[in-house]
Motif scaffolding. Structure first.
Motif, PDB file in Angstrom:
ATOM      1  N   MET A 179      -6.230  -5.933   2.569  1.00 44.83           N
ATOM      2  CA  MET A 179      -5.505  -4.812   1.983  1.00 44.83           C
ATOM      3  C   MET A 179      -5.253  -3.714   3.010  1.00 44.83           C
ATOM      4  N   LYS A 180      -6.177  -3.537   3.944  1.00 49.18           N
ATOM      5  CA  LYS A 180      -5.944  -2.547   5.003  1.00 49.18           C
ATOM      6  C   LYS A 180      -4.793  -2.992   5.916  1.00 49.18           C
ATOM      7  N   ILE A 181      -4.741  -4.295   6.207  1.00 51.12           N
ATOM      8  CA  ILE A 181      -3.640  -4.816   7.025  1.00 51.12           C
ATOM      9  C   ILE A 181      -2.313  -4.647   6.299  1.00 51.12           C
ATOM     10  N   ILE A 182      -2.319  -4.948   4.999  1.00 51.27           N
ATOM     11  CA  ILE A 182      -1.098  -4.812   4.209  1.00 51.27           C
ATOM     12  C   ILE A 182      -0.685  -3.342   4.101  1.00 51.27           C
ATOM     13  N   SER A 183      -1.665  -2.448   4.061  1.00 56.86           N
ATOM     14  CA  SER A 183      -1.346  -1.013   4.047  1.00 56.86           C
ATOM     15  C   SER A 183      -0.573  -0.620   5.304  1.00 56.86           C
ATOM     16  N   ILE A 184      -0.960  -1.207   6.441  1.00 59.06           N
ATOM     17  CA  ILE A 184      -0.229  -0.941   7.686  1.00 59.06           C
ATOM     18  C   ILE A 184       1.203  -1.462   7.587  1.00 59.06           C
ATOM     19  N   LEU A 185       1.370  -2.663   7.006  1.00 62.90           N
ATOM     20  CA  LEU A 185       2.709  -3.231   6.845  1.00 62.90           C
ATOM     21  C   LEU A 185       3.560  -2.380   5.913  1.00 62.90           C
ATOM     22  N   ILE A 186       2.951  -1.844   4.865  1.00 61.54           N
ATOM     23  CA  ILE A 186       3.685  -0.956   3.953  1.00 61.54           C
ATOM     24  C   ILE A 186       4.154   0.294   4.691  1.00 61.54           C
ATOM     25  N   THR A 187       3.291   0.831   5.550  1.00 58.60           N
ATOM     26  CA  THR A 187       3.681   1.986   6.359  1.00 58.60           C
ATOM     27  C   THR A 187       4.856   1.639   7.264  1.00 58.60           C
ATOM     28  N   VAL A 188       4.858   0.419   7.815  1.00 62.64           N
ATOM     29  CA  VAL A 188       5.967  -0.033   8.654  1.00 62.64           C
ATOM     30  C   VAL A 188       7.272  -0.035   7.858  1.00 62.64           C
ATOM     31  N   VAL A 189       7.212  -0.508   6.604  1.00 63.65           N
ATOM     32  CA  VAL A 189       8.408  -0.534   5.753  1.00 63.65           C
ATOM     33  C   VAL A 189       8.940   0.883   5.528  1.00 63.65           C
ATOM     34  N   LEU A 190       8.041   1.805   5.190  1.00 59.43           N
ATOM     35  CA  LEU A 190       8.455   3.173   4.889  1.00 59.43           C
ATOM     36  C   LEU A 190       9.024   3.870   6.127  1.00 59.43           C
ATOM     37  N   TYR A 191       8.350   3.704   7.275  1.00 60.62           N
ATOM     38  CA  TYR A 191       8.841   4.320   8.502  1.00 60.62           C
ATOM     39  C   TYR A 191      10.147   3.673   8.955  1.00 60.62           C
ATOM     40  N   GLY A 192      10.239   2.353   8.784  1.00 61.57           N
ATOM     41  CA  GLY A 192      11.470   1.656   9.164  1.00 61.57           C
ATOM     42  C   GLY A 192      12.656   2.140   8.364  1.00 61.57           C
ATOM     43  N   ARG A 193      12.445   2.398   7.072  1.00 59.60           N
ATOM     44  CA  ARG A 193      13.537   2.908   6.234  1.00 59.60           C
ATOM     45  C   ARG A 193      14.007   4.269   6.726  1.00 59.60           C
ATOM     46  N   MET A 194      13.069   5.158   7.057  1.00 56.97           N
ATOM     47  CA  MET A 194      13.462   6.487   7.517  1.00 56.97           C
ATOM     48  C   MET A 194      14.180   6.416   8.854  1.00 56.97           C
ATOM     49  N   TYR A 267      -1.606  -9.757  -5.644  1.00 59.96           N
ATOM     50  CA  TYR A 267      -0.672  -8.709  -6.058  1.00 59.96           C
ATOM     51  C   TYR A 267      -0.292  -7.817  -4.879  1.00 59.96           C
ATOM     52  N   THR A 268      -1.252  -7.547  -3.997  1.00 57.78           N
ATOM     53  CA  THR A 268      -0.971  -6.690  -2.849  1.00 57.78           C
ATOM     54  C   THR A 268      -0.027  -7.373  -1.863  1.00 57.78           C
ATOM     55  N   VAL A 269      -0.211  -8.689  -1.671  1.00 61.26           N
ATOM     56  CA  VAL A 269       0.707  -9.446  -0.818  1.00 61.26           C
ATOM     57  C   VAL A 269       2.113  -9.428  -1.406  1.00 61.26           C
ATOM     58  N   ILE A 270       2.200  -9.606  -2.734  1.00 60.62           N
ATOM     59  CA  ILE A 270       3.505  -9.574  -3.410  1.00 60.62           C
ATOM     60  C   ILE A 270       4.143  -8.192  -3.261  1.00 60.62           C
ATOM     61  N   LEU A 271       3.319  -7.134  -3.389  1.00 67.24           N
ATOM     62  CA  LEU A 271       3.828  -5.774  -3.210  1.00 67.24           C
ATOM     63  C   LEU A 271       4.454  -5.613  -1.831  1.00 67.24           C
ATOM     64  N   CYS A 272       3.739  -6.064  -0.804  1.00 64.80           N
ATOM     65  CA  CYS A 272       4.237  -5.938   0.570  1.00 64.80           C
ATOM     66  C   CYS A 272       5.531  -6.721   0.749  1.00 64.80           C
ATOM     67  N   PHE A 273       5.571  -7.956   0.241  1.00 71.33           N
ATOM     68  CA  PHE A 273       6.773  -8.783   0.362  1.00 71.33           C
ATOM     69  C   PHE A 273       7.951  -8.147  -0.371  1.00 71.33           C
ATOM     70  N   ALA A 274       7.684  -7.622  -1.585  1.00 72.20           N
ATOM     71  CA  ALA A 274       8.762  -7.015  -2.367  1.00 72.20           C
ATOM     72  C   ALA A 274       9.295  -5.760  -1.688  1.00 72.20           C
ATOM     73  N   LEU A 275       8.411  -4.977  -1.053  1.00 65.44           N
ATOM     74  CA  LEU A 275       8.864  -3.780  -0.349  1.00 65.44           C
ATOM     75  C   LEU A 275       9.774  -4.148   0.822  1.00 65.44           C
ATOM     76  N   PHE A 276       9.444  -5.240   1.515  1.00 66.50           N
ATOM     77  CA  PHE A 276      10.311  -5.693   2.597  1.00 66.50           C
ATOM     78  C   PHE A 276      11.679  -6.129   2.064  1.00 66.50           C
ATOM     79  N   LYS A 277      11.730  -6.573   0.811  1.00 66.95           N
ATOM     80  CA  LYS A 277      12.986  -7.063   0.233  1.00 66.95           C
ATOM     81  C   LYS A 277      13.845  -5.954  -0.368  1.00 66.95           C
ATOM     82  N   THR A 278      13.287  -4.746  -0.541  1.00 69.18           N
ATOM     83  CA  THR A 278      14.048  -3.694  -1.220  1.00 69.18           C
ATOM     84  C   THR A 278      15.338  -3.345  -0.489  1.00 69.18           C
TER      85      THR A 278
END
Length: 289
Positions: A179-194, A267-278
């Motif tokens: 989950m900590k690794i996925i948290s980093i990936l989520i941060t990548v998605v958010l920063y990449g969008r900006m 669920y956390t893996v799915i969250l990360c994958f879905a965020l990449f797909k947004t």
């Protein structure tokens, strides 16, 4: 001798139980903080996210891109005038009214280029309003009750054998790390969008310069659809976060601990994958290329 072994076993049980509860508490706290940070990050405008980057992008647009957009306007308006004059039976059916139409198009084109940042920020302000309203609806329903979960789990572990507790400790450690690794990936998605928003914004005057022309206008139209897609991507991110939190919150950890832990990880893996797909989902909806 038996008392010594029993005391050692009891000490191991207490140590492992404390380790499990610590991992689980950290895991659910991470979920709450991460979902809260996603709402905060997505809800920020480009100006608020990083004022220094925004100022740099705005200066680049004003000093480098707008002169290029002016050259494009000159070309597009010249091409437009030639087309308007020659399309009337090769100037045999010449009408003076076409000049009024041409001057109006020129005014609109110049107005769009000189007010590009106002239009672009207006689109992102709209997206920010959607995210803020979505956060008000979603945020109230997604907080996970960490204390209740830990209390239920403590009672459930009292009836477990030492081997099962050891297995549970390894599972919580593994899932917590994931989950900590996925948290980093989520941060990548958010920063990449900006960063993508800043890149789009930096060249905004160029596609805006083509909007008034029938042939070249597709460039500007597609750019505007891309801006809308980026603005609404934040709303889609909030919807995904809301679905994720409701799924996690609805689980009863104490009934089947092992299944619940791996379900949280899934669920956390799915969250990360879905965020990449947004991003692709939003562009598909607005038909942006």
């Amino acid at each position: 001798m038996y008392d010594i072994v029993g005391k050692i076993e009891e000490a191991l049980r207490e140590l492992l139980m404390s380790f499990i509860l610590s991992n689980l508490g950290t895991m659910f706290s991470d979920v709450n903080s991460k979902t809260g940070s996603i709402a905060g990050e997505v809800g920020q405008s480009p100006q608020a996210w990083n004022g220094s980057i925004f100022s740099m992008i705005q200066n680049l647009s004003n000093t480098v891109i707008i002169p290029i957009a002016g050259m494009i306007i000159t070309f597009v308006l010249g091409y437009e005038l030639i087309t308007m004059v020659t399309e009337k039976n090769n100037m045999h059916d010449f009408e003076t009214g076409i000049f009024i139409k041409w001057f109006f198009k020129a005014f609109v084109a110049i107005f769009l280029v000189t007010h590009t940042f106002d239009f672009v920020m207006g689109i992102f302000d709209l997206g920010q309003q959607l995210v803020s309203r979505a956060a008000g609806v979603i945020g109230a329903e997604t907080a996970i009750d960490v204390s209740a979960t830990v209390t239920d789990l403590t009672a459930a572990m009292e009836d477990m054998e030492l081997g099962e507790i050891l297995q549970l400790a390894l599972e919580t450690m593994l899932i917590s790390m994931c989950m900590k690794i996925i948290s980093i990936l989520i941060t990548v998605v958010l920063y990449g969008r900006m960063i993508e928003i800043y890149i789009y914004t930096s060249v905004a005057p160029v596609p805006f310069a083509t909007l008034t022309n029938r042939e070249w206008g597709q460039i500007g139209n597609n750019y505007a659809r891309g801006l809308l897609a980026l603005g609404f991507q934040g709303f889609f991110i909030m919807v995904i976060v809301g679905i994720y939190c409701v799924l996690v919150r609805s689980m009863t950890v104490a009934e089947d601990i092992h299944s619940a832990l791996f379900s949280i990880g899934a669920y956390t893996v799915i969250l990360c994958f879905a965020l990449f797909k947004t991003g692709s989902i939003s562009k598909s909806i607005f038909n942006a290329h």
